[in-house]
Design an enzyme around this catalytic site. Structure first.
Site, PDB file in Angstrom:
ATOM      1  N   ASP A 167      -6.607   5.177   2.285  1.00  0.00           N
ATOM      2  CA  ASP A 167      -6.812   3.618   2.092  1.00  0.00           C
ATOM      3  C   ASP A 167      -8.019   3.090   2.156  1.00  0.00           C
ATOM      4  O   ASP A 167      -8.677   3.711   3.421  1.00  0.00           O
ATOM      5  CB  ASP A 167      -5.743   2.912   2.807  1.00  0.00           C
ATOM      6  CG  ASP A 167      -5.542   1.737   2.256  1.00  0.00           C
ATOM      7  OD1 ASP A 167      -6.152   0.544   2.137  1.00  0.00           O
ATOM      8  OD2 ASP A 167      -4.299   1.537   1.595  1.00  0.00           O
ATOM      9  N   HIS A 193       0.897  -1.140  -0.057  1.00  0.00           N
ATOM     10  CA  HIS A 193      -0.102   0.109  -0.075  1.00  0.00           C
ATOM     11  C   HIS A 193       0.838   1.389   0.066  1.00  0.00           C
ATOM     12  O   HIS A 193       0.497   2.166  -0.690  1.00  0.00           O
ATOM     13  CB  HIS A 193      -0.954  -0.058   1.135  1.00  0.00           C
ATOM     14  CG  HIS A 193      -2.003  -0.988   1.152  1.00  0.00           C
ATOM     15  ND1 HIS A 193      -3.226  -0.820   1.161  1.00  0.00           N
ATOM     16  CD2 HIS A 193      -1.822  -2.518   1.196  1.00  0.00           C
ATOM     17  CE1 HIS A 193      -3.934  -2.052   1.038  1.00  0.00           C
ATOM     18  NE2 HIS A 193      -3.014  -2.930   1.238  1.00  0.00           N
TER      19      HIS A 193
END
Length: 166
Positions: free
Chosen positions: A128, A17
């Protein structure tokens, strides 16, 4: 730069990520010239800092800032310094996701600092998908939230190339 837009990015605490968020930050900065702040835990910011140093385009990265968000993994029953999925066994990943709610208050303080310095909220928060709290944060601070669902690109590629879902 006076009047320049600012974007805050909140990646989940995993290399899979962090690196895509850095790549996205670089693309946004390259195309727009906006100031980008990527915020994460101390150890993840150290990782991103080293990554930027080893792959830097100084002109491009000069408006990409890194901000540390305080996080104590042991407060959530995780091992000391467990700030990334790489630091944990698979059985503890869900605990890290749950513990990530602890980043809301430090992220809130960071954005308040940006507002105080710049006189307005960031253009948006790119968070996210695991940070469900970011929508409330954006709303409370009069900005927009964009949620990154990066894994869907991989999933769509699997579906197209392999003919089934991943």
């Amino acid at each position: 730069m006076e009047g320049q837009e600012h974007i805050v990015m909140l990646p989940f605490m995993a290399q899979g990520h962090l690196i895509p968020f850095l790549a996205l930050a670089r693309k946004i900065q390259q195309r727009t010239g906006f100031t980008i702040t990527i915020a994460s835990t101390t150890l993840n910011i150290q990782y991103l800092s080293a990554t930027i140093a080893s792959t830097s385009n100084s002109q491009l990265d000069s408006n990409i800032h890194l901000a540390e968000l305080s996080f104590c993994s042991t407060d959530y029953g995780l091992p000391p310094n467990a700030e990334n999925t790489e630091d944990l066994p698979l059985s503890k990943i869900a605990d890290l996701v749950a513990a990530s709610t602890g980043l809301e208050a430090p992220a809130h303080r960071l954005i308040l600092d940006i507002i105080a310095k710049e006189g307005r909220p960031p253009l948006c928060i790119v968070s996210d998908m695991y940070f469900g709290w970011a929508a409330n944060l954006a709303n409370n601070l009069s900005t927009k939230e964009l949620i990154d669902f990066g894994f869907k690109c991989f999933k769509a590629t699997c579906r197209k190339r392999v003919g089934h879902t991943c």
